[in-house]
Enzyme design. Structure first.
Site, PDB file in Angstrom:
ATOM      1  CG  HIS A   1      -2.297  -0.517   0.828  1.00 40.49           C
ATOM      2  ND1 HIS A   1      -3.324  -0.642   1.712  1.00 40.49           N
ATOM      3  CD2 HIS A   1      -2.783  -0.933  -0.362  1.00 40.49           C
ATOM      4  CE1 HIS A   1      -4.386  -1.117   1.089  1.00 40.49           C
ATOM      5  NE2 HIS A   1      -4.071  -1.313  -0.162  1.00 40.49           N
TER       6      HIS A   1
ATOM      7  CB  CYS B   1      -9.914  -1.307  -8.798  1.00 45.42           C
ATOM      8  SG  CYS B   1     -10.264  -2.401  -7.401  1.00 45.42           S
TER       9      CYS B   1
END
Ligand code: PEP
Ligand code: MG
Length: 582
Positions: free
Chosen positions: A192, A500
């Site tokens: 992330h 996504c």
């Protein structure tokens, strides 16, 4: 000195190294002469605070347990005043001009070595006390929040951050106009933190193993996020060569800017939807600049600062969500509910251990501890009054979960007295969801495939473990077959479908996904122009033929060979760009 890691966010950056270890809780840097007094003062304040704490503990233990046990803390107080601890750290700040945290770390280390050298058993047994007092002093230096966040404001920019591991919640709070490059011992392209820095256009190199030990604080460091090279004390010629390359890349991107307001269409006329992923709401201008047709994934967990999901108020969330809708108007905004660890509400730390990867997270955590989730749902429903908002649920594994969440949403809707319809979607990111898309699609208004996790769980490869990087194969046939199954089921049930995960930001993989039947993608804003350009040179029928063969391929390498012609056709589009060919 040259090091090589994995380039995961393209671009070049040169600056002074700021070294952060223990997941950025410990930072090391060199002081300008004006900073020496301030660091000495910080150290004095930390010593005073530690003394007060130890006196309190000693008094309490004496009252509740006995004076013999309280003596342990009296001894720790003596240790605090040992000339080889705080006073030695003070000397290091003055003579070596290093920050208080680093000086203290060095003093503690020297004492540990001294204790270990002395044959004396009594001294060796004091090692535990030394760690205890030392740790307390270190914590007292920065009592409030993560040191790195404030520090970055104080140091001279540009800074290259050399971290062992940087958590997404700290990364989200850093000032990236000052930190211009990231080097990390661990991580991978779908970590992330990496996803965040890439979307901010910050070059990053990961997987260096021991960079924090090899690069000294303050050293001039150049990083090339495209090739994965890191050069310490770089010769001018290297910097110059990289700068030229960066200019060429920037010119090519600029040329692609012409496509900004044009729709994405394949060479044979198939319309493709391109939306953007977003982590930091203030960066929404990047989404608009890239010409995205909407926000396909807003990772709302980046709003959490690690202090707990419930700590962020409904009002703050409402304002953020509404701000996104206003900025994007009239385009849709897809907000994913917190994909967070259930205990602290900390964004799921990929690579932070099995508990995070397989833990009580995403929709499961939301259903277990639903107060924070209810707050978020209320904020989302209120924001939805102001524009086309879609709610996306992470880590869904069954239709039962979807039913439960719908129940909670209906309840919130009733209590708010709102009737505005809001589409509710499910992330397809674990094999269980991929294999039951037909059931999920009956309870979801749309589906979004998270390939980052889907690959991780299908192939049993931790997506951030650099030792497994070679096994993390987006084109493995198990992954492609799941993807094909998802596309077929969603089409049959007429359920809107998008991808996504990071696969959607790679033009060639988008070609393959188009061949598998996908027509909508959401990616980092910076990836949109290149994907759009590639699609203009892609024949969707040829892509379908390649995809069919790829489904039968026996290895990811074979798939790579099969998609080579697609890649060549799509790259031809880039070759035609004036800046890229010049
Ligand atoms: C994914 O898993 O592909 C995804 C988009 O979600 P995240 O990267 O936030 O886990
Ligand atoms: Mg995911």
């Amino acid at each position: 000195m040259r090091l090589r890691g994995r380039g995961v966010a393209p671009g070049l950056a040169v600056g002074r190294a700021l070294v952060a270890v223990r997941e950025a809780r410990q930072v090391r840097y060199r002081l300008a002469s004006s900073g020496v007094d301030r660091e000495r003062q910080r150290l004095r304040a930390a010593r005073d605070r530690t003394r007060r704490e130890l006196e309190e503990i000693s008094a309490r233990v004496s009252r509740t347990v006995g004076s013999a046990q309280a003596a342990i803390f009296a001894a720790q107080l003596l240790m605090l005043d040992d000339p080889l601890l705080a006073r030695r750290a003070d000397e290091l700040i003055r003579t070596e001009r290093i920050n208080a945290d680093w000086a203290l770390e060095r003093a503690i280390q020297e004492l540990h070595e001294l204790f270990a050298r002395e044959g004396d058993t009594w001294l060796r047994e004091r090692v535990g006390d030394l760690s205890d007092v030392g740790g307390r002093l270190q914590r007292s230096l920065r009592p409030a929040r993560d040191p790195l966040i404030d520090l970055v404001q104080e140091l001279e920019a540009p800074i290259i951050l050399i971290a062992d591991e940087l958590s997404p919640s700290v990364a989200a709070q850093l000032d990236w106009t000052r930190v211009q490059g990231l080097v990390s011992d661990v991580g991978g392209p779908t970590h992330h933190t990496v996803i965040l820095v890439r979307s901010l256009g910050i070059p990053a190199v990961v997987g260096l193993g021991g960079a924090t030990g090899l690069i000294a604080p303050g050293q001039l460091t150049a990083i090339n996020g495209t090739t994965g090279e890191v050069v310490v004390d770089p010769p001018d010629v290297v910097v110059e060569q990289w700068r030229r390359q960066a200019e060429i890349a920037a010119a090519a991107t600029l040329a692609l800017g012409e496509l900004r307001d044009q729709p994405a269409v394949t060479a044979d006329g198939v319309r493709i939807t391109l939306e953007a992923n977003l982590e930091i709401a203030d960066e929404v201008h990047r989404v608009l600049d890239a010409g995205a047709e909407g926000i396909g994934l807003y990772r709302s967990e980046f709003l959490l600062d690690g202090s707990g999901g419930q700590a962020i108020s409904e009002e703050t969330q409402f304002r953020t969500y509404r701000g996104l809708l206003d900025a994007m108007h009239p385009r849709p905004v897809t907000i994913r509910t917190f994909d967070a660890d259930e205990v602290q509400g900390v964004p799921v730390m990929r690579g932070g251990g099995r508990r995070d990867v397989f833990g009580l997270r995403g929709i499961r955590a939301a259903l277990h501890h639903d107060d924070g989730f209810r707050t978020q749902i209320r904020a989302l429903l209120r924001a939805a009054e102001h524009g086309p908002l879609r709610i996306l649920l992470p880590f869904v594994t069954s239709d039962e979960e979807l039913r439960q969440v719908r129940g909670l949403i209906d309840e919130a809707r009733r209590s708010l007295g709102t009737a505005t319809p809001v589409p509710i979607g499910a992330m397809i990111e674990v094999p269980a969801a991929a294999l039951t898309v037909d059931q999920l699609a009956r309870h979801a208004d749309f589906l979004s495939v998270g390939t980052n996790d889907l690959i991780q769980y299908t192939l049993a490869v931790d997506r951030t473990d650099e030792r497994l990087a070679g096994h993390y194969e987006p084109t493995a046939s198990a992954v492609l077959r799941l993807l094909r199954g998802i596309a077929v089921a969603a089409r049959r049930l007429r359920c809107p479908l998008s991808v996504c995960g990071e696969m959607a930001g790679d033009p060639v993989l988008v070609g393959l996904l188009t061949g598998l039947g996908f027509r909508s993608f959401s990616m980092a804003p910076a990836a949109i122009p290149a994907v759009k350009q590639g699609l203009r040179y892609l024949d969707s029928r040829a892509a379908a033929v390649v995809a069919r063969k790829a489904l039968r391929a026996s290895s990811a390498d074979e798939v790579q060979a099969l998609i080579a012609p697609l890649a060549a056709a799509m790259a031809a589009g880039h070759a035609r760009l004036p800046a890229a060919s010049g």
